[in-house]
Motif scaffolding. Structure first.
Motif, PDB file in Angstrom:
ATOM      1  N   TYR A   4       0.844  -1.175   0.000  1.00 38.22           N
ATOM      2  CA  TYR A   4       0.000   0.000   0.000  1.00 38.22           C
ATOM      3  C   TYR A   4       0.891   1.240   0.000  1.00 38.22           C
ATOM      4  CZ  TYR A   4      -4.122  -2.703   1.449  1.00 38.22           C
ATOM      5  OH  TYR A   4      -5.173  -3.582   1.512  1.00 38.22           O
ATOM      6  N   GLN A  22       0.713   5.269   1.265  1.00 39.51           N
ATOM      7  CA  GLN A  22      -0.030   6.282   2.017  1.00 39.51           C
ATOM      8  C   GLN A  22       0.623   7.639   1.791  1.00 39.51           C
ATOM      9  OE1 GLN A  22      -0.261   6.109   6.418  1.00 39.51           O
ATOM     10  NE2 GLN A  22      -2.450   6.481   6.172  1.00 39.51           N
ATOM     11  N   SER A  56       0.762  12.048   1.859  1.00 35.91           N
ATOM     12  CA  SER A  56       0.862  13.008   2.963  1.00 35.91           C
ATOM     13  C   SER A  56      -0.504  13.363   3.551  1.00 35.91           C
ATOM     14  CB  SER A  56       1.564  14.283   2.499  1.00 35.91           C
ATOM     15  OG  SER A  56       0.871  14.826   1.400  1.00 35.91           O
ATOM     16  N   LYS A  57      -1.566  13.127   2.788  1.00 33.65           N
ATOM     17  CA  LYS A  57      -2.914  13.386   3.307  1.00 33.65           C
ATOM     18  C   LYS A  57      -3.509  12.142   3.962  1.00 33.65           C
ATOM     19  CE  LYS A  57      -4.009  17.040   0.042  1.00 33.65           C
ATOM     20  NZ  LYS A  57      -4.880  17.522  -1.048  1.00 33.65           N
ATOM     21  N   LYS A  58      -2.699  11.139   4.131  1.00 33.76           N
ATOM     22  CA  LYS A  58      -3.111   9.902   4.816  1.00 33.76           C
ATOM     23  C   LYS A  58      -3.988   8.988   3.960  1.00 33.76           C
ATOM     24  CE  LYS A  58      -1.404  10.335   9.041  1.00 33.76           C
ATOM     25  NZ  LYS A  58      -0.441   9.373   9.586  1.00 33.76           N
ATOM     26  N   PHE A  59      -4.152   9.299   2.674  1.00 36.91           N
ATOM     27  CA  PHE A  59      -4.919   8.396   1.828  1.00 36.91           C
ATOM     28  C   PHE A  59      -4.139   7.107   1.640  1.00 36.91           C
ATOM     29  CE2 PHE A  59      -8.068  11.299   1.474  1.00 36.91           C
ATOM     30  CZ  PHE A  59      -7.842  12.397   0.671  1.00 36.91           C
ATOM     31  N   LEU A  60      -4.809   5.988   1.864  1.00 39.88           N
ATOM     32  CA  LEU A  60      -4.166   4.671   1.829  1.00 39.88           C
ATOM     33  C   LEU A  60      -4.678   3.936   0.598  1.00 39.88           C
ATOM     34  CD1 LEU A  60      -2.287   3.085   3.730  1.00 39.88           C
ATOM     35  CD2 LEU A  60      -4.312   2.175   4.820  1.00 39.88           C
ATOM     36  N   ILE A  78      -4.119   0.722  -2.289  1.00 39.68           N
ATOM     37  CA  ILE A  78      -3.454  -0.533  -2.608  1.00 39.68           C
ATOM     38  C   ILE A  78      -2.670  -0.378  -3.907  1.00 39.68           C
ATOM     39  CG2 ILE A  78      -5.433  -1.487  -3.877  1.00 39.68           C
ATOM     40  CD1 ILE A  78      -4.582  -4.233  -2.626  1.00 39.68           C
ATOM     41  N   GLU A 112      -2.612  -2.280  -9.333  1.00 42.02           N
ATOM     42  CA  GLU A 112      -3.521  -1.140  -9.415  1.00 42.02           C
ATOM     43  C   GLU A 112      -2.927   0.030 -10.183  1.00 42.02           C
ATOM     44  OE1 GLU A 112      -6.826  -0.250  -8.044  1.00 42.02           O
ATOM     45  OE2 GLU A 112      -6.827  -2.397  -8.493  1.00 42.02           O
ATOM     46  N   PHE A 153       3.382   0.728   3.007  1.00 41.29           N
ATOM     47  CA  PHE A 153       3.044  -0.330   3.967  1.00 41.29           C
ATOM     48  C   PHE A 153       2.912  -1.662   3.255  1.00 41.29           C
ATOM     49  CE2 PHE A 153       2.326   1.874   7.873  1.00 41.29           C
ATOM     50  CZ  PHE A 153       1.839   3.126   7.540  1.00 41.29           C
ATOM     51  N   GLN A 162      -6.534  -7.637   7.699  1.00 39.05           N
ATOM     52  CA  GLN A 162      -5.184  -7.398   7.183  1.00 39.05           C
ATOM     53  C   GLN A 162      -4.264  -6.980   8.318  1.00 39.05           C
ATOM     54  OE1 GLN A 162      -4.693  -5.388   3.543  1.00 39.05           O
ATOM     55  NE2 GLN A 162      -6.294  -6.565   2.532  1.00 39.05           N
ATOM     56  N   PHE A 182      -0.728  -5.143   9.061  1.00 41.65           N
ATOM     57  CA  PHE A 182       0.187  -4.226   8.402  1.00 41.65           C
ATOM     58  C   PHE A 182       1.570  -4.246   9.048  1.00 41.65           C
ATOM     59  CE2 PHE A 182      -2.231  -1.624   5.389  1.00 41.65           C
ATOM     60  CZ  PHE A 182      -3.513  -2.052   5.655  1.00 41.65           C
ATOM     61  N   GLY A 183       2.583  -4.021   8.215  1.00 39.54           N
ATOM     62  CA  GLY A 183       3.921  -3.798   8.723  1.00 39.54           C
ATOM     63  C   GLY A 183       4.044  -2.385   9.247  1.00 39.54           C
ATOM     64  N   TYR A 231     -10.322   0.243  10.853  1.00 39.20           N
ATOM     65  CA  TYR A 231      -8.929   0.211  11.280  1.00 39.20           C
ATOM     66  C   TYR A 231      -8.612   1.502  12.018  1.00 39.20           C
ATOM     67  CZ  TYR A 231      -8.045  -3.723   8.100  1.00 39.20           C
ATOM     68  OH  TYR A 231      -8.061  -4.951   7.470  1.00 39.20           O
ATOM     69  N   HIS A 280       1.027   2.198  12.142  1.00 35.47           N
ATOM     70  CA  HIS A 280       0.440   1.533  10.993  1.00 35.47           C
ATOM     71  C   HIS A 280      -1.021   1.196  11.298  1.00 35.47           C
ATOM     72  CE1 HIS A 280       2.039  -1.628  13.648  1.00 35.47           C
ATOM     73  NE2 HIS A 280       1.001  -2.343  13.266  1.00 35.47           N
ATOM     74  N   PRO A 281      -1.832   0.998  10.252  1.00 35.71           N
ATOM     75  CA  PRO A 281      -3.241   0.654  10.497  1.00 35.71           C
ATOM     76  C   PRO A 281      -3.358  -0.666  11.246  1.00 35.71           C
ATOM     77  CG  PRO A 281      -2.905   1.352   8.232  1.00 35.71           C
ATOM     78  CD  PRO A 281      -1.546   1.166   8.833  1.00 35.71           C
ATOM     79  N   PHE A 317     -10.041   4.545   9.898  1.00 30.19           N
ATOM     80  CA  PHE A 317     -10.386   4.235   8.509  1.00 30.19           C
ATOM     81  C   PHE A 317     -11.455   3.150   8.462  1.00 30.19           C
ATOM     82  CE2 PHE A 317      -7.028   6.398   6.216  1.00 30.19           C
ATOM     83  CZ  PHE A 317      -5.948   6.411   7.076  1.00 30.19           C
ATOM     84  N   PHE A 343      -9.816   1.535   1.099  1.00 25.38           N
ATOM     85  CA  PHE A 343      -9.896   2.274   2.346  1.00 25.38           C
ATOM     86  C   PHE A 343     -10.635   3.588   2.155  1.00 25.38           C
ATOM     87  CE2 PHE A 343      -7.432   0.175   5.635  1.00 25.38           C
ATOM     88  CZ  PHE A 343      -6.858  -0.853   4.903  1.00 25.38           C
ATOM     89  N   ARG A 352      -9.363  11.957  11.135  1.00 20.45           N
ATOM     90  CA  ARG A 352      -8.274  12.157  12.081  1.00 20.45           C
ATOM     91  C   ARG A 352      -8.841  12.723  13.375  1.00 20.45           C
ATOM     92  NH1 ARG A 352      -2.852  14.871   9.755  1.00 20.45           N
ATOM     93  NH2 ARG A 352      -3.630  13.678   7.986  1.00 20.45           N
TER      94      ARG A 352
END
Lengths: 110, 109
Positions: A35, A37, A39-43, A45, A58, A90, A99, A101-102, B35, B42-43, B88, B99, B104
């Motif tokens: 994944y 992510q 700077s706006k936190k959009f995650l 895939i 993707e 991630f 899921q 995540f690391g 999440y 991390h999530p 999320f 997602f 926040r």
């Protein structure tokens, strides 16, 4: 006892360089993911592998090449890094729906 | 493609106040997951909802799946500073997880 591990944690590099991020999971899961992510936190895939086989790609630029040598590892190689590649990457794994995540790799391209 | 919107984008609350984040999908969902991502972390999976109208609780957290299975909410009662982070929702779409945009949460002591 880390379930999903990634290296390195931080990566700072110049534009145009090639870099790799490694991921390993010891959960025995069949499916692994990358994944991004921003700077706006959009995650979002990027890739998914099931038992070493690519199942999701993707619309990621082909400068990004994932490799899964076995089902416990999924590495990500990035060629010709660009400024816009700066993000947190991630790795994750799953068996059913949940899921894991690391810790993430923060990539900064200068 | 499928879009999953969350509102609000940000929420600042005083410790002890309640907090709710909403997740809305343009299509009917088979299931929805939630999440939590702490700052710098991390999530981490919280829960999965599957049934229409389902309500699940985890201590101060209450999760709800809409009757039409197009929306979901996460409600935190009496927030604590440990609740800080980005929440999320995530939906399954043809073997991949999409997602939401995240909410926040900042909690002031």
């Amino acid at each position: 006892d880390t379930a999903v591990s990634q290296t390195p944690k931080y990566l700072v590099t110049q534009m145009g360089n090639d870099k790799s991020i490694k991921c390993e999971q010891n959960l025995g899961h069949d499916t692994m993911y990358w994944y991004k992510q921003d700077s706006k936190k959009f995650l979002k895939i990027m890739f998914s592998y099931n038992n070493k086989e690519l199942i999701i790609n993707e619309t990621v630029p082909n400068r990004f090449s994932p490799k899964s040598p076995d089902k416990a590892h999924l590495n990500l190689h990035i060629n010709s890094l660009e400024l816009g590649d700066s993000a947190v990457y991630f790795c994750a794994s799953s068996q059913a729906n949940e899921q894991f995540f690391g810790p993430g790799t923060r990539l900064t391209v200068l | 493609g499928q879009q999953v919107m969350q509102i609000p984008q940000y929420q600042h609350v005083q410790e002890g106040e309640d907090f709710t984040t909403y997740c809305n999908s343009s299509t009917t969902l088979s299931n929805i997951q939630w999440y939590k991502q702490r700052p710098g972390g991390h999530p981490v999976f919280l829960i999965q909802l599957v049934k229409s109208g389902e309500v699940k609780k985890q201590k101060r957290l209450t999760f709800q799946f809409g009757e039409a299975k197009k929306n979901s909410s996460l409600h935190i009662t009496a927030t604590q500073t440990t609740d800080v982070g980005t929440y999320f929702c995530a939906v399954t779409n043809t073997d991949k997880l999409i997602f939401g945009t995240g909410t926040r949460l900042q909690v002031f002591p």
